[in-house]
Each structure stands twice: as C-alpha cells, then as structure tokens.
Design a protein around this motif. Structure first.
Motif, short mmCIF file in Angstrom:
data_model
loop_
_atom_site.label_atom_id
_atom_site.label_comp_id
_atom_site.label_asym_id
_atom_site.label_seq_id
_atom_site.Cartn_x
_atom_site.Cartn_y
_atom_site.Cartn_z
N HIS A 187 -8.28 -19.63 8.09
CA HIS A 187 -8.95 -18.50 8.73
C HIS A 187 -10.46 -18.69 8.74
O HIS A 187 -11.12 -18.48 9.75
CB HIS A 187 -8.58 -17.20 8.00
N THR A 188 -11.02 -19.11 7.61
CA THR A 188 -12.47 -19.31 7.52
C THR A 188 -12.94 -20.33 8.54
O THR A 188 -13.96 -20.13 9.21
CB THR A 188 -12.85 -19.77 6.09
N LEU A 189 -12.20 -21.42 8.70
CA LEU A 189 -12.57 -22.43 9.69
C LEU A 189 -12.47 -21.87 11.10
O LEU A 189 -13.29 -22.19 11.97
CB LEU A 189 -11.66 -23.66 9.55
N SER A 190 -11.48 -21.04 11.34
CA SER A 190 -11.32 -20.43 12.67
C SER A 190 -12.46 -19.49 12.99
O SER A 190 -12.93 -19.42 14.13
CB SER A 190 -9.98 -19.68 12.75
N VAL A 191 -12.91 -18.74 11.99
CA VAL A 191 -14.05 -17.83 12.18
C VAL A 191 -15.30 -18.63 12.51
O VAL A 191 -16.07 -18.28 13.41
CB VAL A 191 -14.27 -16.96 10.91
N LEU A 192 -15.49 -19.73 11.78
CA LEU A 192 -16.64 -20.60 12.04
C LEU A 192 -16.57 -21.19 13.44
O LEU A 192 -17.58 -21.28 14.16
CB LEU A 192 -16.66 -21.70 10.98
N GLN A 193 -15.38 -21.57 13.86
CA GLN A 193 -15.18 -22.12 15.20
C GLN A 193 -15.52 -21.08 16.26
O GLN A 193 -16.18 -21.38 17.27
CB GLN A 193 -13.74 -22.59 15.36
N CYS A 228 -20.36 -16.34 8.28
CA CYS A 228 -18.94 -16.54 8.61
C CYS A 228 -18.27 -17.49 7.62
O CYS A 228 -17.12 -17.27 7.21
CB CYS A 228 -18.81 -17.09 10.03
N LEU A 229 -18.97 -18.52 7.22
CA LEU A 229 -18.41 -19.49 6.29
C LEU A 229 -18.13 -18.86 4.92
O LEU A 229 -17.15 -19.20 4.25
CB LEU A 229 -19.36 -20.69 6.13
N VAL A 268 -22.76 -9.32 4.92
CA VAL A 268 -21.49 -9.48 5.63
C VAL A 268 -20.34 -9.56 4.63
O VAL A 268 -19.28 -8.96 4.83
CB VAL A 268 -21.52 -10.74 6.53
N GLY A 269 -20.55 -10.27 3.52
CA GLY A 269 -19.52 -10.34 2.50
C GLY A 269 -19.14 -8.97 1.98
O GLY A 269 -17.95 -8.66 1.80
N ALA A 293 -20.95 -11.22 13.29
CA ALA A 293 -20.13 -11.87 12.27
C ALA A 293 -18.79 -11.16 12.12
O ALA A 293 -17.75 -11.82 11.97
CB ALA A 293 -20.88 -11.88 10.94
N CYS A 294 -18.80 -9.84 12.18
CA CYS A 294 -17.55 -9.08 12.09
C CYS A 294 -16.64 -9.41 13.27
O CYS A 294 -15.42 -9.58 13.11
CB CYS A 294 -17.84 -7.58 12.07
N GLU A 295 -17.22 -9.52 14.46
CA GLU A 295 -16.42 -9.83 15.64
C GLU A 295 -15.83 -11.24 15.53
O GLU A 295 -14.68 -11.47 15.89
CB GLU A 295 -17.24 -9.69 16.91
#
Length: 409
Positions: free
Chosen positions: A231-237, A252-253, A301-302, A341-343
């Motif tokens: 999921h984290t990688l997908s958010v970064l992508q 995001c990371l 964001v965290g 970042a939320c989006e």
C-alpha cells in the motif's frame, strides 16, 4: 590535452533523452595548464575546474583508492598519465562509464552501450562495492529508468546486498543520503527506489521503519491490496503520477509507519496507528536531517490523515482543531499539501486508483469558511489579548457549523 564528454550526458543522448547537465573529463593535462587556459579551480578533494566562459565543470582524469569508511573514504590521484579508461573504470555503472569526443566518437571500454540496449544497470568493476552511496544511486537510476524496462543486473544486486550487510551504509552522512533519497522520490517511479533497496537488504538498514511494513496485513474491505508495505508503495506511485512535490511524496512514504508497531494478535486492525507512528516519523526525519518543510508535513500527515478521510463526518469543533493544527490562516499551502497526501493515500489501494475523493473539496471549503472570519469587527467590539483569540475561535466555529449545514442539505 584531450577533452571528453562523459557519464550521464552520453548515456541520455544514446537513450534519446534530453541532456541537461554535462560532465567533462580532461586527459593529459596538469593543473597549471588548466589555470593557464583561464579555468577556475573549485575542487577541494580533486582537481575540478570551471570553464572560463560556459561555467561548466571540467575534471582532470583521475584514479581513486579506498582509504576509509563511507562515501568520503577515498584517496584520489590525478595526473597527465591517467588514461580515459582508468578514469571511466572508477565509475558506478557501465551505462555511466562511456565517453565521447567533440565528433561524438564513442569510447565504451566496459560495454555500456550493450547494457543500455539490454536495459541493464550493471556495475563497472568490483570496486563498485567500495562506495556505499552507490547502493542508493543504483536504486535511484532504477526508479528513473524503470519505465524504459531497466532492471538491476543480478550480480550488481548481489554486490549491493554485500554492501548493505557490511555496515558501510551506516557510514553515509545524512546529507549525502538525503540528497539521493530526495532525488529518487522525485523520479517518475519512486516506488521502484524503495523496491530495489528492499531487494538488496538496504531498506532495513536505512529505513527499518518502512521495511517493517511489508507483510503487515490491513483490513481487505478498506485495503484490497492487504499488505501495508505494498500500500505504501502504491501511495508513493500515485503521488508521482499526480506530480506531487517532494513534501507530499515524503509524507506519503512515512504516513503509515505506526502500523509496523501493531502486535500480530491485533492484525489486521491498527488502532491508534496515527499516534504510534509519530515517534517513528520523527526518528526517520532526524536520521536523514530532512528539511523542515518535509519534516513538518510528514508528522502532520501521519497524525491526521484519517481525519482527512473522515472529513465529511467530522464535527465542526474537530474540523476547527484540524485547521488550527495546520495553521491554515498563515500557511494555506501546507494544508493543501496535506489534502493532496490524503488523496494519494485514498488512491493508493488496489482497484481504487481512479475513485473520487470528495473530502478534498470539502476540506478546502472548510478552510475558506474559517479564513473568511473577519477580525476587525471583533477588535471594534473591544476584544483584545486572549479574549480576542477566544472570540475569533467562536466565530470560526460558527462559520464551520454553517458550512457543514450548507453542504449536508
């Protein structure tokens, strides 16, 4: 004296990509000859000069020898006797170890052009393993050229793994590490950077907090991809696809680091992961001496990204606290980056990449409503000091209640 264009400029021309920075190497010259031609010296550790007209950097051909730990642990030797091939062999990857003269005649002693065609990132020589920074550099190049089909050669990945296990990565300075990390995050496929670091065991050395997310499950109803690391990688992508700035990509990371602390018996739930993750986010920020704007957004964001997702359900008082936490009155851009970042977090889920995120416009509207409260009428009523602050807060809360009512009808 013979002058060659080297490194990235040659690589990118052969790839048909635009050439921006040009590095030059000078073979057969002395420092005195360079100075006599009007070049200005700038290199402290080895002879580098600025061209008298273009201002571009020209370096004397040199060899290097490992003399200590880390990125800076090298002794350099430059002299007219050093050949072009000797200069090129000290470079990291074959695709960066090519040179061309002013007629575009290629010098390619280590088969960089062949590896370009094979889409391989391969080390030039065993000396690759002497410089720990190259682990980060190769991962960054993998992120840059992933769209062209480039992968890291297995034997190079093995050398990177040996470097990761040697303790050399700990000798890197925060400044050098952050320079590579920040550049990699701004590539078109920054998630590949993290994937390569993980593949060579460097991620658990450099960012163990991120590495520990892999294999941690999340509720499939909200996260069809299940794995927190995936999921984290997908958010970064998604952040890269949507051309987000470095501040947003960094946030995001790190946004879900708290999930790596959840006891297994509580999986796949992650209660209060937002607060548990704050100490980890701060630790990573400190380790890399991250710039303040990136640090601040990552922490915010965290802590508040789940508030962002639940924005439409928040009570006006909670919404006001959220806006206050971001200081939206003086720093509107930071709140805009939080929304972004939320989006990205919402889109970084398998099969949900294209879904709408109405929370974004709702939060922007809330910020506008709160900012619309005028201070002057309150001053005219005689409010001052702490009383003025409370009066402003009451009026903003009133404005947010009215906003919420207007959007729910």
């Amino acid at each position: 004296m013979r002058i060659y264009k080297v490194g990235g400029a040659v690589r990118d021309r052969l790839l048909g990509k635009p050439v921006t920075d040009i590095d030059w190497v000078v073979v057969g010259a002395t420092t005195e000859e360079m100075l006599a031609k009007g070049f200005r010296p700038v290199g402290a550790d080895f002879p580098v000069f600025l061209h008298p007209k273009s201002g571009e950097e020209y370096a004397l051909a040199r060899t290097e020898r490992k003399s200590g730990r880390g990125y800076g642990g090298f002794t350099f030797h430059a002299s007219p006797e050093v050949t072009l091939e000797e200069d090129l062999i000290r470079r990291d990857l074959t695709i960066n170890a090519m040179a061309e003269d002013d007629q575009q005649n290629l010098t390619d002693p280590y088969h960089g052009q062949r590896d370009l065609e094979a889409r391989l990132l391969r080390h030039v020589s065993p000396a690759f393993a002497e410089d720990p920074l190259r682990v980060l550099r190769v991962a960054r190049f993998a992120a840059r050229y992933a769209a062209l089909g480039f992968t890291v050669a297995p034997e190079t990945l093995e050398l990177m793994r040996q470097l990761s296990e040697s303790g050399e990565l700990e000798a890197l300075t925060p400044e050098r590490s952050w320079k590579e990390v920040s550049r990699a995050l701004m590539e078109d496929q920054p998630q590949v950077f993290i994937e390569v670091l993980r593949a060579c065991d460097a991620l658990k050395v450099l960012m163990p907090e991120v590495d520990s997310l892999f294999g941690v499950p999340q509720p499939p109803a909200h996260h069809p991809e299940i794995d927190t690391g995936v999921h984290t990688l997908s958010v970064l992508q998604q952040a890269a696809i949507h051309k987000q700035p470095l501040t947003v990509r960094w946030a995001c990371l790190l946004h879900d680091l708290g999930k790596g602390l959840t006891p297994e018996e509580e999986w796949p739930q992650h209660i209060a992961h937002e607060f548990k993750g704050l100490k980890l986010i701060k630790a990573v920020n400190e380790r890399f001496k991250v710039p303040r704007d990136c640090q601040e957004l990552a922490v915010l964001v965290g802590e508040y990204h789940t508030h962002g997702h639940r924005a439409l359900e928040l009570k006006p008082s909670t919404l006001l606290e959220l806006l206050q936490s971001f200081d939206v009155y003086r720093r509107p851009q930071r709140f805009e980056e939080f929304i972004a970042a939320c989006e990205m977090d919402a889109r970084g889920r398998k099969g949900l990449e294209e879904r709408n995120y109405p929370q974004a416009d709702y939060l922007r509207g809330a910020a506008t409503a709160a900012r619309s409260v005028a201070v002057q009428p309150l001053l005219e009523k005689g409010f001052k000091g702490p009383e003025l602050g409370e009066a402003i807060k009451r009026e903003r809360l009133k404005a947010l209640k009215a906003y919420k009512e207007s959007t729910s009808t």
